[in-house]
Design an enzyme around this catalytic site. Structure first.
Site, PDB file in Angstrom:
ATOM      1  N   LYS A  38     -33.963 -47.880-125.308  1.00 52.19           N
ATOM      2  CA  LYS A  38     -34.343 -47.423-126.648  1.00 52.19           C
ATOM      3  C   LYS A  38     -34.961 -48.574-127.424  1.00 52.19           C
ATOM      4  O   LYS A  38     -34.348 -49.629-127.586  1.00 52.19           O
ATOM      5  CB  LYS A  38     -33.124 -46.887-127.392  1.00 52.19           C
ATOM      6  CG  LYS A  38     -33.369 -46.469-128.836  1.00 52.19           C
ATOM      7  CD  LYS A  38     -32.084 -45.953-129.470  1.00 52.19           C
ATOM      8  CE  LYS A  38     -32.247 -45.604-130.923  1.00 52.19           C
ATOM      9  NZ  LYS A  38     -32.433 -46.800-131.783  1.00 52.19           N
ATOM     10  N   SER A  63     -23.009 -43.821-130.989  1.00 47.36           N
ATOM     11  CA  SER A  63     -23.322 -45.209-131.284  1.00 47.36           C
ATOM     12  C   SER A  63     -22.159 -46.134-130.960  1.00 47.36           C
ATOM     13  O   SER A  63     -20.993 -45.784-131.156  1.00 47.36           O
ATOM     14  CB  SER A  63     -23.674 -45.344-132.770  1.00 47.36           C
ATOM     15  OG  SER A  63     -23.778 -46.697-133.156  1.00 47.36           O
ATOM     16  N   TYR A  85     -25.237 -52.037-127.086  1.00 45.39           N
ATOM     17  CA  TYR A  85     -25.847 -53.328-127.361  1.00 45.39           C
ATOM     18  C   TYR A  85     -25.309 -54.346-126.357  1.00 45.39           C
ATOM     19  O   TYR A  85     -24.230 -54.164-125.786  1.00 45.39           O
ATOM     20  CB  TYR A  85     -25.508 -53.812-128.772  1.00 45.39           C
ATOM     21  CG  TYR A  85     -26.153 -53.030-129.883  1.00 45.39           C
ATOM     22  CD1 TYR A  85     -27.476 -53.248-130.229  1.00 45.39           C
ATOM     23  CD2 TYR A  85     -25.424 -52.090-130.606  1.00 45.39           C
ATOM     24  CE1 TYR A  85     -28.070 -52.555-131.278  1.00 45.39           C
ATOM     25  CE2 TYR A  85     -26.000 -51.386-131.650  1.00 45.39           C
ATOM     26  CZ  TYR A  85     -27.320 -51.621-131.979  1.00 45.39           C
ATOM     27  OH  TYR A  85     -27.906 -50.928-133.005  1.00 45.39           O
ATOM     28  N   HIS A 124     -36.331 -48.026-134.433  1.00 46.10           N
ATOM     29  CA  HIS A 124     -35.034 -48.150-135.116  1.00 46.10           C
ATOM     30  C   HIS A 124     -35.091 -47.559-136.526  1.00 46.10           C
ATOM     31  O   HIS A 124     -34.463 -48.057-137.461  1.00 46.10           O
ATOM     32  CB  HIS A 124     -34.598 -49.616-135.177  1.00 46.10           C
ATOM     33  CG  HIS A 124     -33.133 -49.827-134.982  1.00 46.10           C
ATOM     34  ND1 HIS A 124     -32.569 -50.114-133.771  1.00 46.10           N
ATOM     35  CD2 HIS A 124     -32.100 -49.785-135.859  1.00 46.10           C
ATOM     36  CE1 HIS A 124     -31.272 -50.265-133.891  1.00 46.10           C
ATOM     37  NE2 HIS A 124     -30.953 -50.046-135.154  1.00 46.10           N
ATOM     38  N   THR A 146     -30.087 -50.291-126.460  1.00 41.33           N
ATOM     39  CA  THR A 146     -30.968 -50.610-127.582  1.00 41.33           C
ATOM     40  C   THR A 146     -31.487 -52.031-127.410  1.00 41.33           C
ATOM     41  O   THR A 146     -30.698 -52.978-127.328  1.00 41.33           O
ATOM     42  CB  THR A 146     -30.224 -50.466-128.916  1.00 41.33           C
ATOM     43  OG1 THR A 146     -29.885 -49.088-129.103  1.00 41.33           O
ATOM     44  CG2 THR A 146     -31.089 -50.921-130.078  1.00 41.33           C
TER      45      THR A 146
END
Length: 383
Positions: free
Chosen positions: A254, A133, A157, A278, A183
């Site tokens: 995603k 992440s 992100y 999520h 994402t």
């Protein structure tokens, strides 16, 4: 490989070492993922547990991710000679030991001191894919150092300051990460009531390590370890082209839940989709991921790979997802539960149990390998 697992072989055996350590009863009681969940809930601080467990608003989508799997029934075939079974598969051409991976989840150091480094080592040992992440409490450099031979993707992100995203892309590509997972379902952060009530903040000794030093002069409100309003809500499909211009890494999106967006993903040249809501932490009331999977698989028609996260808790859940066309499943919260139990060893335990259950579910359904899993195995219940 014979389907009897190491976990099953050890069941009921109390070794002298376990007796001396006083750990025997606790270890033997952790025989499924829900046992690790119960352990984590009992041992983590309240605010930490509720951060990990949180869903958005009424948590309907979070809970439906689990319930939706229970609405699917299996149609096993018999007399298929399952004396030898094989769980290996490939994702984007790389072989992994089982179609189970680690979804990107933030702040692993809240559950165990060396956090994501333990997670990375567990994934490396079992030859599974780990999606690190952006919001890790260990840096990407620390993760790679901890597990230099691991198979890793990086979750990204897009920020208002695009240079932040660009720098992360270049860092992870140089470090040998094999794909980017963009994402796309967080233009704004969902309303997680428990985090608001708890005034959730990272403790002072922890940071979002991939941004270490970047926001040191910021003194305003933050949002999960970075300044509020850092994410870019203007992100659109044209930004896929921008991202492709930065890197040669495959791009996986995603957060897709509809066939319309799946078709657009193919048109924009991505290499994969993770069907994801999520973990129910964004828009409450949207589709459970397993309910969305079929239409997305049908929409892409094999042109790109499709994966799924959300609600996978047993080996039969993995089997159901693959039967509906997923190439691999990714699990999030159970990894944190494993960390809370015993760090790397706990994560390995969670992954090994799920792998063993998947192998057993395959065999009991008459499948000798992943290629034999198909839609004929399942039927949707009217419950």
């Amino acid at each position: 490989m014979n389907i009897q697992s190491r976990t099953e072989r050890m069941a009921g055996q109390e070794t002298p070492e376990r007796k001396r350590s006083g750990q025997g009863d606790a270890e033997m009681s952790l025989i499924c993922l829900s046992d690790f969940e119960a352990y984590a809930k009992d041992h983590l601080p309240k605010a930490t547990w509720e951060y990990y467990a949180a869903g958005a608003d009424d948590c309907c989508t979070r809970d439906d991710n689990l319930l939706a799997f229970k609405r699917i029934r299996l149609r096993p075939r018999m007399l298929r000679d399952v004396s030898v079974t094989d769980t290996k598969t490939t994702v984007l051409g790389t072989e992994i030991s089982c179609p189970i991976g680690i979804a990107p989840t933030a702040f692993h150091c809240l559950a165990w001191p060396d956090g994501e480094m333990s997670t990375a080592r567990a994934a490396e040992t079992l030859n599974l894919c780990y999606v690190a992440s952006t919001y890790s409490t260990c840096s990407v450099e620390e993760i790679v150092t901890a597990a230099p031979d691991g198979f890793r993707w990086f979750q990204l992100y897009v920020y208002r300051d695009r240079k932040l995203s660009e720098q992360l892309v270049h860092r992870v590509e140089a470090l040998g990460f094999k794909a980017l997972v963009l994402t796309v379902d967080v233009p704004y952060t969902g309303k997680r009531r428990s985090d608001i009530r708890n005034n959730f903040r990272l403790p002072p000794h922890l940071k979002v390590k991939n941004f270490e030093g970047v926001f040191e002069e910021h003194c305003g409100p933050d949002n999960y370890g970075v300044p509020a309003n850092t994410l870019d809500p203007s992100i659109s499909w044209k930004d896929i082209y921008w991202l492709r211009s930065l890197t040669r890494l495959p791009i996986i999106i995603k957060g897709i839940l509809t066939k319309e967006d799946a078709e657009l993903a193919v048109e924009h040249g991505v290499q994969g989709i993770i069907v994801s809501n999520h973990g129910g932490r964004q828009l409450d009331g949207e589709l459970a991921t397993i309910d969305a999977l079929s239409e997305i698989v049908d929409a892409v028609q094999g042109r790109i790979e499709v994966y799924i996260d959300g609600g996978i808790r047993t080996g039969s859940d993995v089997l159901k997802a693959l039967a509906l066309g997923a190439k691999c499943v990714f699990i999030g919260r159970p990894i944190v539960w494993g960390l809370a139990y015993k760090g790397e060893e706990g994560v390995r335990g969670v992954l090994q149990i799920l792998t063993d259950e998947f192998r057993l579910s395959m065999a009991l359904s008459g499948c000798r390998n992943v290629a034999e899993i198909n839609r004929n195995l399942i039927q949707f219940s009217k419950l």
